[in-house]
Write an enzyme that holds these catalytic residues in place. Sequence first.
Site, mmCIF file in Angstrom:
data_model
loop_
_atom_site.group_PDB
_atom_site.id
_atom_site.type_symbol
_atom_site.label_atom_id
_atom_site.label_comp_id
_atom_site.label_asym_id
_atom_site.label_seq_id
_atom_site.Cartn_x
_atom_site.Cartn_y
_atom_site.Cartn_z
ATOM 1 N N HIS A 1 8.786 3.391 8.841
ATOM 2 C CA HIS A 1 8.762 2.483 10.024
ATOM 3 C C HIS A 1 7.495 3.119 10.723
ATOM 4 O O HIS A 1 7.037 4.230 10.999
ATOM 5 C CB HIS A 1 9.905 2.731 10.887
ATOM 6 C CG HIS A 1 9.647 1.929 11.951
ATOM 7 N ND1 HIS A 1 10.035 0.367 11.937
ATOM 8 C CD2 HIS A 1 9.578 2.173 13.328
ATOM 9 C CE1 HIS A 1 9.671 -0.111 13.335
ATOM 10 N NE2 HIS A 1 9.437 1.041 13.933
ATOM 11 N N ASP B 1 16.619 0.359 11.634
ATOM 12 C CA ASP B 1 15.712 1.446 11.791
ATOM 13 C C ASP B 1 16.586 2.587 12.619
ATOM 14 O O ASP B 1 15.871 3.371 13.397
ATOM 15 C CB ASP B 1 14.348 1.172 12.611
ATOM 16 C CG ASP B 1 13.417 0.124 11.908
ATOM 17 O OD1 ASP B 1 13.310 -0.016 10.647
ATOM 18 O OD2 ASP B 1 12.887 -0.824 12.678
ATOM 19 N N ASP C 1 20.621 2.948 7.295
ATOM 20 C CA ASP C 1 21.945 2.857 7.469
ATOM 21 C C ASP C 1 22.201 1.302 7.978
ATOM 22 O O ASP C 1 21.443 0.506 7.773
ATOM 23 C CB ASP C 1 22.579 3.837 8.592
ATOM 24 C CG ASP C 1 21.941 3.551 9.906
ATOM 25 O OD1 ASP C 1 21.161 2.646 10.282
ATOM 26 O OD2 ASP C 1 22.169 4.518 10.666
ATOM 27 N N GLU C 2 23.255 1.006 8.668
ATOM 28 C CA GLU C 2 23.614 -0.238 8.904
ATOM 29 C C GLU C 2 22.674 -0.807 10.029
ATOM 30 O O GLU C 2 22.706 -2.283 10.128
ATOM 31 C CB GLU C 2 25.168 -0.690 8.973
ATOM 32 C CG GLU C 2 26.053 -0.649 7.599
ATOM 33 C CD GLU C 2 26.156 0.876 7.289
ATOM 34 O OE1 GLU C 2 25.819 1.657 7.585
ATOM 35 O OE2 GLU C 2 27.005 1.037 5.923
ATOM 36 N N GLY C 3 22.224 -0.107 10.734
ATOM 37 C CA GLY C 3 21.334 -0.587 11.854
ATOM 38 C C GLY C 3 20.124 -0.962 11.637
ATOM 39 O O GLY C 3 19.867 -0.707 10.177
ATOM 40 N N SER D 1 0.765 -1.262 0.035
ATOM 41 C CA SER D 1 0.023 -0.024 0.103
ATOM 42 C C SER D 1 0.922 1.393 -0.152
ATOM 43 O O SER D 1 0.345 2.215 -0.680
ATOM 44 C CB SER D 1 -0.916 -0.007 1.407
ATOM 45 O OG SER D 1 -0.229 0.213 2.377
ATOM 46 N N MET E 1 10.652 -6.884 4.269
ATOM 47 C CA MET E 1 10.788 -7.781 5.687
ATOM 48 C C MET E 1 12.111 -8.468 5.794
ATOM 49 O O MET E 1 12.400 -9.303 6.302
ATOM 50 C CB MET E 1 9.771 -8.700 5.803
ATOM 51 C CG MET E 1 8.228 -8.382 5.681
ATOM 52 S SD MET E 1 7.885 -6.997 6.668
ATOM 53 C CE MET E 1 7.727 -7.580 8.340
ATOM 54 N N ARG E 2 13.281 -7.764 5.030
ATOM 55 C CA ARG E 2 14.519 -8.095 5.453
ATOM 56 C C ARG E 2 15.367 -7.064 5.723
ATOM 57 O O ARG E 2 15.275 -5.875 5.459
ATOM 58 C CB ARG E 2 15.390 -8.744 4.073
ATOM 59 C CG ARG E 2 14.376 -9.807 3.506
ATOM 60 C CD ARG E 2 14.740 -10.277 2.240
ATOM 61 N NE ARG E 2 16.381 -10.648 1.917
ATOM 62 C CZ ARG E 2 16.777 -11.926 2.338
ATOM 63 N NH1 ARG E 2 16.011 -12.534 2.609
ATOM 64 N NH2 ARG E 2 18.140 -11.878 2.503
ATOM 65 N N ARG F 1 23.058 -13.222 2.801
ATOM 66 C CA ARG F 1 22.233 -11.837 2.727
ATOM 67 C C ARG F 1 23.049 -10.922 2.038
ATOM 68 O O ARG F 1 22.629 -10.096 1.074
ATOM 69 C CB ARG F 1 21.996 -11.299 4.224
ATOM 70 C CG ARG F 1 20.896 -11.935 4.915
ATOM 71 C CD ARG F 1 20.679 -11.317 6.243
ATOM 72 N NE ARG F 1 21.678 -10.826 6.900
ATOM 73 C CZ ARG F 1 21.442 -9.883 7.758
ATOM 74 N NH1 ARG F 1 20.377 -9.641 8.181
ATOM 75 N NH2 ARG F 1 22.725 -9.363 8.511
#
Length: 216
Positions: A111, A147, A143-145, A15, A92-93, A67
């Site tokens: 988010h 969220d 970024d690498e984290g 959506s 979702m990854r 990954r």
Amino acid sequence: MEELRIAVLASGRGSNFQAVQDEIESGKIRARIVLLVSDKKNAPAIERAKLRGIETMYLNPAEFPDREAYDAAIASALRKRQVGLVLLAGFMRVVTAGLIRPFRNKIMNIHPALLPAFPGLHGQRDAVKYGVKISGCTVHFVDEGVDTGPIIIQAAVPAYDNDTEDTLSARILKCEHKIYPKAVKLFAEGRIEVDGRKVVIKKQKKREDDALISVA
Ligand code: GRF
């Protein structure tokens, strides 16, 4: 300015993808979604994209050793299509450096919580459980984290005592559909500047003809 080429990565309903595409089709955003990538073969997002004549690509994670390799395949598909902005829309990854590095500050995510509160997979459920009175949604660079990237836009909604995960999610989703296209529009207009953790939104440039009128 050249037209911005966008890729969307989605695993589900799609959506948010549609909200952005709708604004593009109505001429409010000068950009084009050139590819929708999904890790789920039957994601409704794929159908939505096909209906709008947008190229789709299903990449099965099981067919990649890890990954990093998966994300490298995505990065290469995006480069081939000269993508300038990547939108995670219910993807979702967790994306890895292989994708983030070549597209630094060019990958956005939406988010369903007011970050840095309630990161992770269950933003709405965690907010209801915690008993917050206000929640909302956040568009941020990736970024690498998980969220953790620089925040571009947030919007707040009330959370009520009798809210369930579903009722709060529905209220938040309406806001998501407003702020994600807005963030994309700002990016397409070249108005987003990233300074460390901070995102600065530049004022809209006066149109040249406006300037002429004010000089006359
Ligand atoms: C949205 O709630 C978004 O915030 C989260 O995943 C959901 C995706 O919904 N990241 P949709 O697929 O865009 O409808």
